[in-house]
Design an enzyme around this catalytic site. Structure first.
Site, short mmCIF file in Angstrom:
data_model
loop_
_atom_site.label_atom_id
_atom_site.label_comp_id
_atom_site.label_asym_id
_atom_site.label_seq_id
_atom_site.Cartn_x
_atom_site.Cartn_y
_atom_site.Cartn_z
N ASN A 1 0.84 -1.20 0.00
CA ASN A 1 0.00 0.00 0.00
C ASN A 1 0.88 1.25 0.00
O ASN A 1 1.58 1.53 0.98
CB ASN A 1 -0.91 0.03 1.23
CG ASN A 1 -1.73 1.31 1.29
OD1 ASN A 1 -2.69 1.48 0.55
ND2 ASN A 1 -1.33 2.26 2.14
N GLU A 2 0.88 1.98 -1.13
CA GLU A 2 1.43 3.33 -1.28
C GLU A 2 2.94 3.44 -1.19
O GLU A 2 3.48 4.56 -1.21
CB GLU A 2 0.77 4.30 -0.29
CG GLU A 2 -0.74 4.44 -0.52
CD GLU A 2 -1.39 5.55 0.27
OE1 GLU A 2 -2.52 5.93 -0.07
OE2 GLU A 2 -0.77 6.03 1.24
N ASN A 3 3.67 2.33 -1.15
CA ASN A 3 5.12 2.44 -1.00
C ASN A 3 5.83 2.80 -2.30
O ASN A 3 6.83 3.54 -2.28
CB ASN A 3 5.69 1.15 -0.42
CG ASN A 3 5.24 0.92 1.00
OD1 ASN A 3 4.77 1.83 1.67
ND2 ASN A 3 5.34 -0.32 1.47
#
Length: 804
Positions: A412-414
C-alpha cells in the site's frame, strides 16, 4: 491417525509479580482489561494511560503434564504469536519468533513441564532491528517497518497506538507418526464446464516413516483421485476433475457454489492425517492492456468484465482477538447489503482469520489481499527478508483455497511514496522494499498460486514508465480532494481504477456518548480531538461543511452536516466514475469499517453503527444507478447517466422535473430508455429541463424505477431554500413490536432528510439514510429497536438541510 489437543484453557499471564488468568487466543490488553488493571483504552483519553503496556515484556505460562503417547512425534503448534517471543518447555528452549503473521511448529517430543512464552516488547525488538539495518523513511513516527507485526497497532490516522503482545491465534499439541500433511495447495481451474483441482502436497515424515510407501487420496463428493507416494518422497500431486461444475460468482452476478474438498494421507496400516477446505470453481484475470486512454485495470471473473464496487477493510478492532467469527459475519453481511462486491484487505493490517474469508466465500465478496506493507520504506536485509518470504509462503498457501480471493497486491502506497514523498533522495542506495514488490512476492505467487493475478502495489501504473499514481494507468489513490479541495473535484479526472478515496465524518451520536460519557460535545472538545487522528482532520471537516453550508455554531448541526458532506462526497466520486465505465473499471472506497470509536472515513463506525455513508453506498453501488453529471461545455448542459451493472437490459422511463426552490415542479417530461446489460447510457438533459447556469432558485430531479438523482447548479449556502416544513407521524409496525414507522410528508422541498435512529435508542437502526422529498411527497422510514417512540420524540432525531 494424528491426535490434536487444543491449548485454550489454563494459561497464566505474569504481571508485576502477579499471576492473572489469560485467554488464548487473546492478548495482554484484553487480559489486563478483564482483570480490571487498566481502563478501557477506547474511552475518553485512556489510550495514553495504557501506553506503558506496549513497552513492557510479558510472559504466558501453561503447565503441560507428562503425557505418554503411542505417537512418534509431538509438536507444539501456534497459529499466531504476537510477536517477538522465546518459548521454553520444562526449561528447554524450543525456539524463538519475530513475526506475528506466521504460524509456528516446535518439536516437543518427550518434553513436559511448564510451557512459557516470553514476549519482548515490540518496541524493543523493532529498535534492535533498526540498529542492524539502518533507518528508513516512514509517514508515522513509530518503528513498525522493522518488525513483522500489524503496522496499525502502532497507530494510524484513524487508529490508536496500542501495540500489544500475546498468543493471538489458536495453539495446540499435535501428536503423529510416520508422516503428516505439511502443506496442501489446491490450484483450481475451469475448462468449459469442467472444474479441475490440481493438488500439490508437501509431506513431513518421521525417521521411521522415511522408508514407507504412502497413499494420498482427494475427494470432492463422488469425484476422487489417489496417488502413491514412494518411500523417501515428500511431495505429491493429485488431479481431480469435476464435470458440469457449478461456478462461484461474485455477489450480484450468480450463485456462490462451494465444494467440500477432502484429502487423506495413509499408509498400509490406515489413515495418518486429513485436510479439509471448501473451494469454488471460477476463473479470474486482470486486464491491464493498453487502450486509447492509457492502460486499464479491469477484473474479469468467469469471462465477465466487472465494474468493481469495493470498500477497503482495516482490522475491525485494534485489539484484534476480540473480532469473532460472528462479528466478521456481521460486518461483511453489512458490506453485501450495501451492494459492495469486493473487499480490499489493506496492507497495514493482518492476513485476516479464516472466518473472514469463509464469510466472503459464502457472501460472494471478492477479496483483494494486500501483502502487509504500508506507507513506509521496508528494509530488505536480514533478519526481515527471511521472515517476509516465510510469511508470504505461509499465507499464500493458507488463503489460496478461497474462491473469493481474486487478487494479490504487493503493498500500500510504497511505490508512490518512493517517487513522491522524498524517499528517493533520502534513501540514496538503501533498500526500501522494491525488491519485495517487483521480485520476491511475484515469484512466490507465480510458484505457489499461479491461477491468481498479482499487482505490485496500490497505487501502481504497471511499470516505472509512468508515475505510480498516474490516473491513466493502473490503480489510483485520490487523496488531494479530501486533503485540499472540494469534493466536486472528484469529477476532474477519470482514473482507470480508484483503489482509495474518501471523506471523513464523526461516528454516530450514540457512539460518541458511550465513548465520551462526561464530555460536553463540541468539534474541538478534548475527547473529540483525541478521537480525531488525521492530520488537520477537523480543519478538513470544517472546510467541507463551510464550502457548502457555512459552519454552524451548534454541535448537533455540525455533526449532521459533516455526515451529509461525507455521504455526498463519496457519492459524487462514485457516480462520476461509474458513469465512465468501462474506462473506469472500479472504485474501492476508503473505508468500510473502524477499529475503535473515531472520526474517520468509515461507513460503519467503531461501535458497528451505520453512518449515512453506508446507506449512500447502498444506493450508488446498486446494480442500477441514476445520476445527473454537471456539464463541462460552454453552455454547461448537465448529462443524465444511467448505469446498469445487471446482466439483463434495463427498460425504464426516466421522469425529469425542473423544480422550484419550494419543491414544486415547473417543467416535467418522461423519456423511455433502454440501458444494455453492464453498460452506461449518457445523454444531455433537454434544454427545457436544465436549470439555468448558476441558478439559486431551481434544480433538476431525475427519477426512474424508484431511483432518484438531484442536481443543484450552486452550493447549498447559495441556493434559495425555503425553511423546510413537513408533517411527521409515528405508526406501529404490524407483526413487529420492536419497530416503528416514521412517516414524513413534505410540504416544501426537504433535502437530505435523515432519521438518526441512535438518538432514539442506542441500538435502534433506520432502514434508510439521506432522502430528498419534493413538496407533497411522503417517506416511510422504518426504525427497528425504538418501540414506544412518539412523534415528538421522533422529531428530535430528524434532521434536514436548512437555509444558510
Amino acid at each position: 491417525m494424528k491426535d490434536v489437543t487444543h491449548l485454550d484453557q489454563g494459561w497464566t499471564l505474569h504481571h508485576a509479580g502477579n499471576r492473572l488468568p489469560a485467554a488464548v487466543p487473546g492478548c495482554v490488553h484484553t487480559d489486563l482489561l478483564e482483570a480490571g488493571l487498566i481502563p478501557d483504552p477506547f474511552l475518553e483519553a485512556n489510550e495514553t494511560a495504557v501506553a506503558w503496556v506496549g513497552r513492557q515484556d510479558w510472559t504466558y505460562t501453561l503447565d503441560l503434564p507428562d503425557s505418554s503417547s503411542r505417537h512418534e512425534r509431538t509438536d507444539l503448534v501456534f497459529d499466531g504469536l504476537d510477536t517477538a517471543a522465546t518459548l521454553t518447555l520444562g526449561g528447554t528452549e524450543l525456539g524463538s519468533t519475530r513475526n506475528m503473521h506466521r504460524s509456528y511448529r516446535f518439536d516437543a517430543t518427550g518434553l513436559s513441564g511448564e510451557l512459557a512464552v516470553h514476549f519482548t516488547s515490540a518496541y524493543r525488538e523493532a529498535e534492535r532491528v533498526r540498529a542492524l539495518v539502518g533507518d528508513r523513511p516512514n509517514v508515522y513516527p513509530e518503528p513498525f517497518q522493522y518488525i513483522r507485526k500489524m503496522a496499525s497497532s502502532f497507530g494510524w490516522d484513524w487508529g490508536p497506538t496500542l501495540p500489544t503482545a500475546g498468543i493471538w491465534r489458536p495453539a495446540r499439541i499435535e501428536r503423529w507418526s510416520t508422516a503428516r500433511l505439511a502443506g496442501v495447495r489446491p490450484r483450481t481451474t475451469v475448462d468449459g464446464t469442467t472444474g479441475t483441482v490440481e493438488l500439490h502436497l508437501d509431506l513431513e515424515r518421521t525417521a521411521t516413516g522415511a522408508d514407507r510407501e504412502l497413499t494420498a487420496t482427494a475427494a470432492i463428493g463422488d469425484h476422487t483421485a489417489t496417488v502413491t507416494v514412494p518411500a523417501g518422497q515428500d511431495t505429491a500431486v493429485l488431479v481431480l476433475h469435476v464435470a458440469d461444475a457449478a461456478l462461484w460468482w461474485p455477489r450480484g452476478h450468480g450463485v456462490q457454489a462451494l465444494y467440500d474438498l477432502d484429502v487423506e494421507l495413509a499408509d498400509e496400516q490406515g489413515p495418518l492425517d486429513t485436510w479439509h477446505r471448501r473451494i469454488g470453481f471460477r476463473t479470474v484475470e486482470l486486464d491491464t492492456s493498453a487502450d486509447e486512454h492509457g492502460s486499464g485495470f479491469t477484473l474479469v471473473v468467469n469471462g465477465v468484465r466487472l465494474f468493481v464496487r469495493g470498500a477497503n477493510w482495516i482490522p475491525d478492532d485494534t485489539l484484534i482477538t476480540r473480532v469473532t467469527p460472528a462479528r466478521y459475519r456481521e460486518r461483511l453481511a453489512r458490506a453485501a447489503e450495501a451492494n459492495i462486491d469486493l473487499i480490499r484487505v489493506w496492507g497495514g493490517g493482518i492476513y485476516e482469520q479464516d472466518a473472514f474469508y469463509d464469510a466472503c466465500d459464502e457472501l460472494g465478496l471478492m477479496v483483494w489481499q494486500d501483502f502487509l506493507f504500508a506507507c513506509s520504506a521496508y528494509p530488505e536485509e536480514q533478519p526481515l527478508r527471511g521472515e517476509i518470504e516465510a510469511e508470504a509462503r505461509d499465507n499464500v498457501v493458507r488463503l489460496m483455497p478461497h474462491p473469493s480471493l481474486v487478487l494479490w497486491n504487493g503493498n500500500n502506497e510504497n511505490l508512490w511514496g518512493f517517487r513522491d514523498w522524498g524517499w528517493e533522495e533520502e534513501l540514496a542506495t538503501d533498500s526500501w522494499g522494491e525488491g519485495y514488490y517487483l521480485g520476491l512476492l511475484p515469484r512466490i505467487v507465480a510458484e505457489l498460486d499461479p491461477t491468481r493475478p498479482y499487482t505490485a502495489g496500490s497505487p501502481w501504473s504497471g511499470s516505472w514508465d509512468h508515475h505510480p499514481n498516474d490516473v491513466d494507468h493502473g490503480t489510483h489513490h485520490s487523496w488531494e480532494v479530501w486533503n485540499r479541495q472540494d469534493y466536486a473535484e472528484y469529477r476532474a479526472t477519470v482514473p482507470r481504477f480508484v483503489a482509495e478515496f474518501g471523506w471523513q465524518a464523526p461516528p454516530a451520536h450514540a457512539t460518541l456518548r458511550r465513548t465520551l460519557p462526561d464530555e460536553t460535545l463540541a468539534p474541538d472538545s478534548p475527547g473529540m480531538l483525541h478521537h480525531q487522528k488525521a492530520e488537520n482532520g477537523n480543519a478538513k471537516l470544517d472546510r467541507g461543511v463551510e464550502h457548502h453550508f457555512g459552519l454552524p455554531a451548534d454541535f448537533d448541526r455540525w455533526h449532521y452536516l459533516t455526515q451529509v458532506v461525507q455521504a455526498r462526497a463519496v457519492a459524487t466520486g462514485i457516480e462520476h466514475w461509474r458513469s465512465h465505465w468501462p474506462r473506469c473499471a472500479g472504485t474501492v472506497v476508503w473505508q468500510l469499517n473502524d477499529c475503535w470509536p473515531v472520526s474517520s472515513w468509515a461507513a460503519i463506525d467503531g461501535d458497528g453503527r451505520l453512518k449515512p455513508l453506508w446507506y449512500e453506498l447502498r444506493r450508488v453501488y446498486a446494480d442500477r444507478l441514476v445520476t445527473v453529471q454537471p456539464g463541462d461545455g460552454s453552455d454547461a448542459t448537465p448529462t443524465l447517466a444511467l448505469a446498469n451493472q445487471a446482466a439483463r437490459p434495463w427498460n425504464t422511463v426516466v421522469t425529469l422535473r425542473k423544480v422550484a426552490a419550494d419543491g414544486t415542479a415547473t417543467t416535467t417530461t418522461e423519456i423511455p430508455l433502454t440501458v444494455e446489460a453492464r453498460s452506461v447510457l449518457r445523454l444531455p438533459v433537454p434544454k427545457a429541463l436544465a436549470p439555468a447556469v448558476g441558478s439559486t432558485k431551481e434544480f433538476l430531479a431525475a427519477d426512474a424505477d424508484g431511483l432518484r438523482a438531484v442536481y443543484f447548479p450552486v452550493t447549498d449556502k447559495e441556493f434559495d431554500y425555503e425553511q423546510p416544513t413537513f408533517d411527521l407521524t409515528v405508526e406501529p409496525v404490524t407483526g413487529d413490536d420492536t419497530a416503528i414507522d416514521i412517516v414524513v410528508t413534505a410540504r416544501t422541498l426537504v433535502r437530505d432528510l435523515l432519521v438518526q435512529a441512535d438518538r432514539l435508542a442506542a441500538d435502534a437502526v433506520a432502514d434508510s439514510g439521506l432522502l430528498t422529498l419534493l413538496a407533497g411527497e411522503q417517506a416511510r422510514i422504518r426504525v427497528t429497536g425504538a418501540a414506544g417512540t412518539d412523534a415528538d420524540a421522533a422529531r428530535t432525531a430528524v434532521y434536514c438541510v436548512e437555509p444558510a
